[in-house]
Design a protein around this motif. Structure first.
Motif, PDB file in Angstrom:
ATOM      1  N   ILE A 128       0.865  -1.186   0.000  1.00 24.44           N
ATOM      2  CA  ILE A 128       0.000   0.000   0.000  1.00 24.44           C
ATOM      3  C   ILE A 128       0.896   1.229   0.000  1.00 24.44           C
ATOM      4  CG2 ILE A 128      -1.810   1.257   1.204  1.00 24.44           C
ATOM      5  CD1 ILE A 128      -2.769  -1.426   0.237  1.00 24.44           C
ATOM      6  N   ILE A 129       0.810   2.038  -1.044  1.00 27.36           N
ATOM      7  CA  ILE A 129       1.712   3.178  -1.207  1.00 27.36           C
ATOM      8  C   ILE A 129       0.919   4.481  -1.137  1.00 27.36           C
ATOM      9  CG2 ILE A 129       3.381   4.286  -2.743  1.00 27.36           C
ATOM     10  CD1 ILE A 129       3.781   1.467  -3.986  1.00 27.36           C
ATOM     11  N   PRO A 130       1.052   5.270  -0.051  1.00 32.07           N
ATOM     12  CA  PRO A 130       0.374   6.571   0.024  1.00 32.07           C
ATOM     13  C   PRO A 130       0.880   7.477  -1.095  1.00 32.07           C
ATOM     14  CG  PRO A 130       1.210   5.892   2.178  1.00 32.07           C
ATOM     15  CD  PRO A 130       1.807   4.964   1.176  1.00 32.07           C
ATOM     16  N   ALA A 131      -0.038   8.003  -1.894  1.00 29.49           N
ATOM     17  CA  ALA A 131       0.365   8.753  -3.094  1.00 29.49           C
ATOM     18  C   ALA A 131      -0.093  10.201  -3.082  1.00 29.49           C
ATOM     19  CB  ALA A 131      -0.169   8.042  -4.334  1.00 29.49           C
ATOM     20  N   GLY A 132      -0.639  10.662  -1.962  1.00 32.74           N
ATOM     21  CA  GLY A 132      -0.981  12.073  -1.850  1.00 32.74           C
ATOM     22  C   GLY A 132      -2.462  12.364  -1.928  1.00 32.74           C
ATOM     23  N   GLN A 133      -2.776  13.624  -1.758  1.00 33.22           N
ATOM     24  CA  GLN A 133      -4.152  14.106  -1.763  1.00 33.22           C
ATOM     25  C   GLN A 133      -4.244  15.275  -2.730  1.00 33.22           C
ATOM     26  OE1 GLN A 133      -5.626  15.086   2.138  1.00 33.22           O
ATOM     27  NE2 GLN A 133      -7.430  16.152   1.366  1.00 33.22           N
ATOM     28  N   PHE A 134      -5.186  15.219  -3.668  1.00 33.50           N
ATOM     29  CA  PHE A 134      -5.293  16.227  -4.705  1.00 33.50           C
ATOM     30  C   PHE A 134      -6.749  16.639  -4.890  1.00 33.50           C
ATOM     31  CE2 PHE A 134      -1.756  13.379  -5.636  1.00 33.50           C
ATOM     32  CZ  PHE A 134      -0.690  14.273  -5.728  1.00 33.50           C
ATOM     33  N   SER A 135      -6.949  17.797  -5.488  1.00 35.09           N
ATOM     34  CA  SER A 135      -8.309  18.263  -5.762  1.00 35.09           C
ATOM     35  C   SER A 135      -8.939  17.361  -6.819  1.00 35.09           C
ATOM     36  CB  SER A 135      -8.272  19.704  -6.285  1.00 35.09           C
ATOM     37  OG  SER A 135      -7.689  19.738  -7.585  1.00 35.09           O
ATOM     38  N   PRO A 136     -10.278  17.306  -6.863  1.00 35.72           N
ATOM     39  CA  PRO A 136     -10.945  16.473  -7.884  1.00 35.72           C
ATOM     40  C   PRO A 136     -10.522  16.833  -9.306  1.00 35.72           C
ATOM     41  CG  PRO A 136     -12.521  17.168  -6.213  1.00 35.72           C
ATOM     42  CD  PRO A 136     -11.247  17.915  -5.924  1.00 35.72           C
ATOM     43  N   GLU A 137     -10.247  18.130  -9.547  1.00 36.23           N
ATOM     44  CA  GLU A 137      -9.865  18.575 -10.884  1.00 36.23           C
ATOM     45  C   GLU A 137      -8.453  18.126 -11.256  1.00 36.23           C
ATOM     46  OE1 GLU A 137     -13.086  20.732  -9.232  1.00 36.23           O
ATOM     47  OE2 GLU A 137     -11.026  20.654  -8.473  1.00 36.23           O
ATOM     48  N   GLU A 138      -7.609  17.945 -10.254  1.00 32.54           N
ATOM     49  CA  GLU A 138      -6.205  17.625 -10.499  1.00 32.54           C
ATOM     50  C   GLU A 138      -5.892  16.143 -10.375  1.00 32.54           C
ATOM     51  OE1 GLU A 138      -1.795  19.077  -8.887  1.00 32.54           O
ATOM     52  OE2 GLU A 138      -3.607  19.537  -7.719  1.00 32.54           O
ATOM     53  N   LEU A 139      -6.711  15.417  -9.607  1.00 32.73           N
ATOM     54  CA  LEU A 139      -6.392  14.034  -9.241  1.00 32.73           C
ATOM     55  C   LEU A 139      -6.095  13.150 -10.444  1.00 32.73           C
ATOM     56  CD1 LEU A 139      -6.180  11.698  -7.238  1.00 32.73           C
ATOM     57  CD2 LEU A 139      -8.684  11.536  -7.265  1.00 32.73           C
ATOM     58  N   SER A 140      -6.897  13.268 -11.485  1.00 30.09           N
ATOM     59  CA  SER A 140      -6.800  12.345 -12.610  1.00 30.09           C
ATOM     60  C   SER A 140      -5.408  12.293 -13.235  1.00 30.09           C
ATOM     61  CB  SER A 140      -7.833  12.726 -13.671  1.00 30.09           C
ATOM     62  OG  SER A 140      -7.805  11.819 -14.743  1.00 30.09           O
ATOM     63  N   LYS A 141      -4.717  13.418 -13.272  1.00 32.10           N
ATOM     64  CA  LYS A 141      -3.408  13.426 -13.932  1.00 32.10           C
ATOM     65  C   LYS A 141      -2.343  12.683 -13.130  1.00 32.10           C
ATOM     66  CE  LYS A 141      -1.569  17.890 -12.308  1.00 32.10           C
ATOM     67  NZ  LYS A 141      -1.150  19.243 -12.727  1.00 32.10           N
ATOM     68  N   HIS A 142      -2.651  12.355 -11.865  1.00 31.24           N
ATOM     69  CA  HIS A 142      -1.713  11.614 -11.018  1.00 31.24           C
ATOM     70  C   HIS A 142      -1.965  10.110 -11.051  1.00 31.24           C
ATOM     71  CE1 HIS A 142      -0.040  15.272  -9.211  1.00 31.24           C
ATOM     72  NE2 HIS A 142      -1.280  15.734  -9.252  1.00 31.24           N
ATOM     73  N   LEU A 143      -3.053   9.700 -11.676  1.00 33.22           N
ATOM     74  CA  LEU A 143      -3.408   8.276 -11.727  1.00 33.22           C
ATOM     75  C   LEU A 143      -2.715   7.634 -12.934  1.00 33.22           C
ATOM     76  CD1 LEU A 143      -7.245   8.534 -10.949  1.00 33.22           C
ATOM     77  CD2 LEU A 143      -5.332   8.327  -9.342  1.00 33.22           C
ATOM     78  N   LYS A 144      -1.634   6.948 -12.677  1.00 33.55           N
ATOM     79  CA  LYS A 144      -0.799   6.395 -13.753  1.00 33.55           C
ATOM     80  C   LYS A 144      -0.662   4.878 -13.648  1.00 33.55           C
ATOM     81  CE  LYS A 144       1.754  10.743 -14.001  1.00 33.55           C
ATOM     82  NZ  LYS A 144       3.072  11.412 -13.920  1.00 33.55           N
ATOM     83  N   GLN A 145      -1.661   4.253 -13.029  1.00 35.48           N
ATOM     84  CA  GLN A 145      -1.618   2.814 -12.813  1.00 35.48           C
ATOM     85  C   GLN A 145      -2.482   2.081 -13.845  1.00 35.48           C
ATOM     86  OE1 GLN A 145      -2.281   5.077 -10.125  1.00 35.48           O
ATOM     87  NE2 GLN A 145      -0.063   5.106  -9.813  1.00 35.48           N
ATOM     88  N   ASN A 146      -2.386   0.763 -13.860  1.00 38.58           N
ATOM     89  CA  ASN A 146      -3.096  -0.047 -14.852  1.00 38.58           C
ATOM     90  C   ASN A 146      -4.575  -0.216 -14.557  1.00 38.58           C
ATOM     91  OD1 ASN A 146      -0.147  -1.965 -14.854  1.00 38.58           O
ATOM     92  ND2 ASN A 146      -0.817  -0.782 -16.616  1.00 38.58           N
ATOM     93  N   PHE A 147      -4.942  -0.298 -13.292  1.00 37.26           N
ATOM     94  CA  PHE A 147      -6.336  -0.514 -12.902  1.00 37.26           C
ATOM     95  C   PHE A 147      -6.721   0.406 -11.753  1.00 37.26           C
ATOM     96  CE2 PHE A 147      -5.343  -4.610 -14.884  1.00 37.26           C
ATOM     97  CZ  PHE A 147      -6.507  -4.905 -15.577  1.00 37.26           C
ATOM     98  N   GLY A 148      -8.012   0.732 -11.678  1.00 33.05           N
ATOM     99  CA  GLY A 148      -8.567   1.442 -10.533  1.00 33.05           C
ATOM    100  C   GLY A 148      -9.430   0.481  -9.733  1.00 33.05           C
ATOM    101  N   LEU A 149      -9.271   0.494  -8.417  1.00 30.81           N
ATOM    102  CA  LEU A 149      -9.976  -0.450  -7.540  1.00 30.81           C
ATOM    103  C   LEU A 149     -11.252   0.160  -6.969  1.00 30.81           C
ATOM    104  CD1 LEU A 149     -10.049  -3.145  -5.951  1.00 30.81           C
ATOM    105  CD2 LEU A 149      -8.672  -2.010  -4.181  1.00 30.81           C
ATOM    106  N   ILE A 150     -12.347  -0.615  -7.037  1.00 30.88           N
ATOM    107  CA  ILE A 150     -13.620  -0.243  -6.409  1.00 30.88           C
ATOM    108  C   ILE A 150     -13.890  -1.237  -5.286  1.00 30.88           C
ATOM    109  CG2 ILE A 150     -16.084   0.168  -6.734  1.00 30.88           C
ATOM    110  CD1 ILE A 150     -14.347   2.060  -8.344  1.00 30.88           C
ATOM    111  N   TRP A 151     -13.735  -0.764  -4.052  1.00 30.71           N
ATOM    112  CA  TRP A 151     -13.910  -1.606  -2.860  1.00 30.71           C
ATOM    113  C   TRP A 151     -14.100  -0.678  -1.683  1.00 30.71           C
ATOM    114  CZ3 TRP A 151     -13.715  -6.961  -3.334  1.00 30.71           C
ATOM    115  CH2 TRP A 151     -13.757  -7.706  -2.151  1.00 30.71           C
ATOM    116  N   ASP A 152     -14.861  -1.082  -0.692  1.00 28.98           N
ATOM    117  CA  ASP A 152     -15.003  -0.263   0.518  1.00 28.98           C
ATOM    118  C   ASP A 152     -15.372  -1.124   1.715  1.00 28.98           C
ATOM    119  OD1 ASP A 152     -14.344   2.470   0.737  1.00 28.98           O
ATOM    120  OD2 ASP A 152     -15.918   3.000  -0.691  1.00 28.98           O
TER     121      ASP A 152
END
Length: 254
Positions: A128-152
């Motif tokens: 688990i790698i903490p990668a920071g906190q960004f505004s909703p408008e900015e967040l997307s440009k920091h997502l550089k991974q292969n998959f996004g996880l949906i879990w809660d």
């Protein structure tokens, strides 16, 4: 008070009263009174716009008689470029307010998960790698991974608790974030949006997060490219407001 406002509004307007559901607090609460209060308000409308078929069924089972139109998925006005093709290195991202995601402190798999958002658990495994906190408008440009996880929820083996069980009925905001960013999805197989992911071939499902390592190992580069191409096409739809336009057309036809 809100119910009185809705009733007064309905009397004043000349057209139909449409309630477009964003959240149902009664589905996130153990208090039956709150759910019934919301249902009473929903029944004052002429049309309800609901997230998906599972939410529609729950509402009918709990006394909603108003006509319902199913959205499918929320559109997402993403100001960042769609993620380009990237090497398949089997990485995940997870974004959101992390106070809902206690599973992060218990999950111990080999796959690296880059986590974005406030309230990061102090205890977590090395993957688990903490990668920071960004505004909703900015967040997307920091997502550089292969998959996004949906879990809660608190459990890595199944989506449990109030927030985990809510996935049975709602369309999570982060799903549209990932898709509009051009990122394929990994989602709980019982989630309301699981069928949407599979039908559109934009990711895969798991019943337990311990399955992720093996499933990612089984996916070939060519199979990943197909998911990536499909999700990029879907990203264009969400950015153009495709599902919103579809709903408006259906409302006007009623």
């Amino acid at each position: 008070m809100l119910k009185k406002i809705v009733i007064a509004l309905k009397k004043k307007i000349k057209g139909k009263l449409v309630i477009w559901i964003h959240d149902i607090q009664g589905l996130q609460s153990t208090e039956n009174d709150h759910a019934q209060w919301e249902i009473n308000i929903f029944n004052t409308a002429d049309i309800l716009v609901v997230h998906n078929e599972k939410m529609k069924l729950w509402l009918v089972e709990h006394g909603v008689t108003t006509k319902q139109i199913v959205l499918g998925i929320f559109d997402y006005d993403n100001p960042q470029p769609v993620q380009p093709e990237i090497p398949y290195n089997k990485t995940l991202c997870f974004a959101g307010n992390l106070f809902k995601s206690g599973f992060l402190s218990k999950l111990n798999i080999q796959t690296k998960i880059f986590v974005y958002g406030p309230n990061m658990p102090k205890k977590h495994s090395e993957n688990i790698i903490p990668a920071g906190q960004f505004s909703p408008e900015e967040l997307s440009k920091h997502l550089k991974q292969n998959f996004g996880l949906i879990w809660d929820g608190p459990d890595p083996h199944s989506c449990q608790g109030t927030f985990g069980q809510y996935l049975l009925y709602n369309n999570p905001h982060k799903t549209s974030l990932y898709i509009s960013s051009g990122i394929p999805i990994i989602i709980w197989d019982q989630a309301a949006l699981a069928s949407f992911v599979l039908e559109n071939e934009i990711g895969f499902t798991v019943s337990d997060l311990s399955e992720i390592d093996n499933k990612l190992g089984e996916i070939t580069i060519d199979e990943y490219k197909v998911m990536k191409q499909n999700v990029v096409k879907m990203a264009c739809k969400l950015r153009m407001g495709y599902y919103t336009h579809q709903i408006i057309e259906k409302i006007l036809a009623c």
